[in-house]
Design an enzyme around this catalytic site. Sequence first.
Site, PDB file in Angstrom:
ATOM      1  CG  HIS A  39      -2.242  -0.641   0.957  1.00 55.45           C
ATOM      2  ND1 HIS A  39      -2.402  -2.003   0.929  1.00 55.45           N
ATOM      3  CD2 HIS A  39      -3.461  -0.107   0.688  1.00 55.45           C
ATOM      4  CE1 HIS A  39      -3.669  -2.278   0.661  1.00 55.45           C
ATOM      5  NE2 HIS A  39      -4.333  -1.144   0.503  1.00 55.45           N
ATOM      6  CE  LYS A 104      -7.303 -11.020  11.082  1.00 56.06           C
ATOM      7  NZ  LYS A 104      -7.052 -10.539  12.446  1.00 56.06           N
TER       8      LYS A 104
HETATM    9  S1  SF4 Z   1      -6.833 -16.575  13.030  1.00 60.61           S
HETATM   10 FE1  SF4 Z   1      -5.203 -15.832  14.357  1.00 60.61          FE
HETATM   11  S2  SF4 Z   1      -3.349 -16.037  13.165  1.00 60.61           S
HETATM   12 FE2  SF4 Z   1      -5.063 -16.161  11.742  1.00 60.61          FE
HETATM   13  S3  SF4 Z   1      -5.417 -14.058  11.002  1.00 60.61           S
HETATM   14 FE3  SF4 Z   1      -6.719 -14.351  12.806  1.00 60.61          FE
HETATM   15  S4  SF4 Z   1      -5.466 -13.603  14.521  1.00 60.61           S
HETATM   16 FE4  SF4 Z   1      -4.091 -13.942  12.804  1.00 60.61          FE
END
Ligand code: SF4
Lengths: 185, 283
Positions: A39, A104
């Site tokens: 980015h 996320k």
């Molecule tokens: S599950 Fe755990 S390791 Fe995987 S992206 Fe989410 S926080 Fe990171």
Amino acid sequence: MSTTYNLTTPLSDEDVNKLKSGDIVYLSGTIFTARDAAHKRLVDLLDAGKELPFDIKGAIIYFVGPTPPKPGDPIGSAGPTTSYRMDSYSPRLIAEGLKGMIGKGKRNKDVTDACQEHKAVYFGATGGAGALLGKQIVSAEVIAYEELGPEAVRKLEVVDFPVTVVNDTYGADLYKIGRAQYEVK
Amino acid sequence: MREIAYEEIVKNVRDIIVYSASNLPEDALNAMKNAYENEKSPVSKEVLKQLLENADIASSEKRPLCQDTGLAVFFVKIGADVKVVGGLLKDAINEGTEKGYVEGYLRASTCHPFTRANNKDTVGYNLPAIIHLDIVEGDKIDIEYAAKGGGSENVSRARVFPPAAGKEGVIEYVKECISDAGPNPCPPLTVGVGIGGTFEKAVISSKHALFRDIGSKNEDPEMDELEGVILKELNKLGIGTMGMGGTETVLAVHIESNPCHIASLPVSVNVQCHSSRHTHITL
Ligand code: SF4
């Protein structure tokens, strides 16, 4: 209240305007990957008045740094990374025509404001579902910054890639709506 | 004096790293299934279903559960009557780590703190491993391993409180940490809490608390009770799976406590995501 859509990239204003926070979307077509380091370089290119390594108009950027593919596979596991690290760069790309981001976690106000102003959406993919999401990616090709390893910019072809609308073009935020429903004060 | 070959340690470390990347341990899997049963929000329930499916695909197709295959963290107890022959224990763990990440097609996630350049070419693949060593009685080597992802590590925090903060202060602090984190650390979570000791002792204890099996009891009844209280408080936050809203935000709270200085009450919160890849072997 949640509607399910199938959309193909590139996305138009009409595509994104019909989406509401909480809707489920199955994406197909081409999407591009980039994390923080990439980015930064993309925004540096814009600042220098140079061309980006891909057409940003109507594009979707997926915040992901996949595992290396096993022999014969297009890509390894490929779930989303936490998006706030891209918050300082995303508004600039949205202003240039970026229509969707997949990641996320929460975005800041600059990003959600830009989503409203320029009509773009922020999709959440399931963090930690890397094996499942990796299977919806049928091809992957590094198109820029190979030296960044997992952070290089990749062009992915996806089929029915499952995402949920977190921030829509109207200012709604699924994380706030969902939590308010179940919070016990 | 019992002798253990350097190569044997390398091989075992390599194997647990490769295995853990695609096989969620039973305690974590059971906790996720319980969360799926109990979750009241249909959206979170749907995402939990996706995560259980993901665990199935990962183990049957030997794909990493998550693309963030973490930094490799070890707590190692070496018996006073063991001698490693052919090299140093620390080197063996690092070599096993590198082998595991390369041969398992796992992601190298270590980089320089400022240039952010991947360390791959200079120090090896996903090295150095983070190793906490202790010497104990006996003639065995006990290795606890976890792959620690960045998303959950990034929301972790520590602070030294004045003693007057007490239990209430600890509860509030953990609550604030998980509430601020929201969707970012990939809930449902395991929350490790280190209480007491010095600043760094609390931090290391909060990390080690994450290695305990989810669903196991704390040996200290007072801390066991406090774990229950904090768990209940955290699940009132309503964050849910991946922050979609819901009743099952935290799978377990694990506390490790230590005696501390009369002037201070150190508290550390280390967060582990639903992808709680941890294992334990004894050589
Ligand atoms: S599950 Fe755990 S390791 Fe995987 S992206 Fe989410 S926080 Fe990171």
